[in-house]
Enzyme design. Structure first.
Site: not given
Ligand code: GCO
Length: 475
Positions: A179, A381
């Site tokens: 990320e 995720e």
């Protein structure tokens, strides 16, 4: 009719199962669960430093102990075995491996991950190692300001090569970065952030002069990803899978009609950091409209940078929690964002609005909007914070089950329509250190009793997920 189909109450056939090859897993990260920040030769990370700043983390929480996974990893692996998952995504702490950020390798740090990986393999669980999940060595912040320096890219690649050279005989699933949006665009903020809060919410928490400085740091992270891919492949003693994990923002058509779908596709490049992160990583170019909108604030791109960034990938990790609705509009852009009504359902984080279609559209955009239908996608995720209460030794988190069931059904739709979704890692196995929210927000399917010796208590969602894994479908 094959056993992949079940007849639901309305007599409609629907693909109700995932293939046996579908990878079911759980995910965590080093700083959020390990603790033992001063053990085994580990040096401070930028998150250890941020936690020391007044007001940086709710309740003054730190990752010093976290879930004490460093000492309890064998018990936590038994929880994974009880779940029936065959895959586990974790991260490796750079400052355990190379405490100074560059140079000497701390073999005691490597040994912890050897023990962890060997125990996973003994339990039939495949390790998926993220090489960077935000906890970079403070030593590199001190040396050159972390991601503000282009040197970070090469230091990351050297670290990646050191890890893969030592663990590549056991680990073949490697992830470079987790990320870029979060560790760059929430870790560096321009001057006006200071008025609202003393610093950007994520480590290193650096206030910079202008937006260009943020995008330059972002560019350096992309370079680290590219050089990291090359270093992994050069150091691995066997064929391996190399991926990037990103939480690209997902424009969802407010109604699935052709005009709103077209609008959502137009929006993809311009939402959040998509045009400056996932586009260059997957297509080898920054978004044209995105760059035009950035103007003078765009990063300096040196000859060869984009080729370095645009490395071939074996897979793509998709972290998905929420999405944003888009409608067609008679504007130059051709789309408008649809604001959410006050009462729109969300989970226990300000940004965690329940948008299950983001799962499907996030996957479909990669294939159709970016033209990368060739890339196997893993949801690396998905999960939610909920207001869990331990009562009589149990946590009946039916709200988390509701959330997960909707997102998994959306994932199933993507699979049924032929999009290349190959696995799902639930975030997270354990309640853990939720960055600036500390331990106040719980994302685990296992409750961690911070007031009672960090006891692990499987929640109802643990039992629900175990049943999904056992049946290979959404129950
Ligand atoms: C992220 C991080 C995780 C978070 C989780 C909940 O996606 O932000 O990878 O470390 O804890 O997503 O916010």
């Amino acid at each position: 009719m094959s056993d992949n189909f079940a007849i639901n109450s309305r007599g409609n056939s629907l693909k109700s199962r995932f293939d046996d090859s579908f990878a079911w897993g759980v995910a965590t990260s080093a700083y959020q669960i390990e603790g033992a920040v001063g053990e085994g030769g580990r040096s401070p990370s930028v998150w250890d430093s941020l936690c020391q700043l007044e007001g940086a983390v709710l309740n003054g929480d730190t990752g010093a102990v976290a879930c004490d996974h460093y000492h309890r990893y064998l018990d936590d692996i038994q929880l994974m075995a009880q779940l029936g998952v065959k895959h586990y995504r974790f991260s490796i702490a750079w400052s355990r491996i190379i405490p100074e950020g560059r140079g000497a390798v701390n073999e005691a740090g490597v040994d912890f991950y050897r023990r962890l990986v060997d125990a996973l393999l003994e339990n039939g669980i495949t390790p998926h190692a993220t090489l960077f999940h935000w906890d970079s060595p403070q030593a590199l912040e001190d040396r050159y300001g972390s991601w503000r320096s282009r040197e970070m890219a090469q230091d990351f690649a050297d670290y990646a090569g050191a890890v893969v050279g030592r663990l590549g005989d056991r680990v073949t699933n490697w992830i470079t970065l987790n990320e870029i949006f979060c560790f760059i665009h929430m870790g560096y903020g321009v001057g006006d952030v200071v008025k609202q809060q003393p610093r950007p919410p994520h480590a290193p928490g650096t206030v910079v002069e202008r937006l260009k400085d943020v995008w330059q740091a972002s560019h350096h992270a992309l370079l680290a990803h590219g050089l990291g891919c090359q270093a992994i492949r050069a150091a691995s003693p066997q064929p391996c899978q190399v991926s990037l994990v990103d939480n690209w923002m997902v424009p969802v058509p407010v109604i699935e009609s052709p005009e709103h779908i077209e609008a959502a596709k137009r929006a993809f490049e311009l939402v959040g950091t998509n045009g400056g992160v996932i586009l260059p990583a997957l297509t080898g170019r920054y978004g044209e409209t995105f760059l035009a909108q950035l103007g003078e604030e765009a990063p300096e791109i040196l000859p060869g940078d984009l080729e370095t960034i645009h490395q071939p990938l074996d897979g793509l990790g998709f972290n998905v929690y929420t999405g944003c609705y888009v409608r067609a509009a008679q504007t130059e852009a051709g789309f408008e964002w649809v604001d959410l009504p006050k009462g729109y359902p969300r989970m226990n984080m300000p940004w965690l609005q329940v948008v299950p279609e983001a799962m499907y559209w996030g996957i479909r955009h990669v294939s159709e909007t970016l033209g990368r239908g060739d890339l196997p996608i893993f949801v690396t995720e998905n999960g939610c914070a909920a207001q869990d209460e331990l009562r009589d030794g149990a946590v009946w988190d039916t709200d988390r089950i509701f959330y997960l069931r909707q997102y998994l059904r959306s994932a199933q739709r993507a699979v049924a329509e032929g999009f290349p979704l190959r696995g799902y890692f639930l975030w997270s196995l354990l309640d853990n250190f939720e960055w600036a929210y500390g331990y106040d927000r719980r994302f685990g399917v296992v409750y961690v009793d911070y007031d009672n010796g960090l006891e692990r208590v499987p929640k109802a969602s643990f039992d629900w997920f175990r049943e999904c894994v056992r049946q290979g479908r959404v129950v």
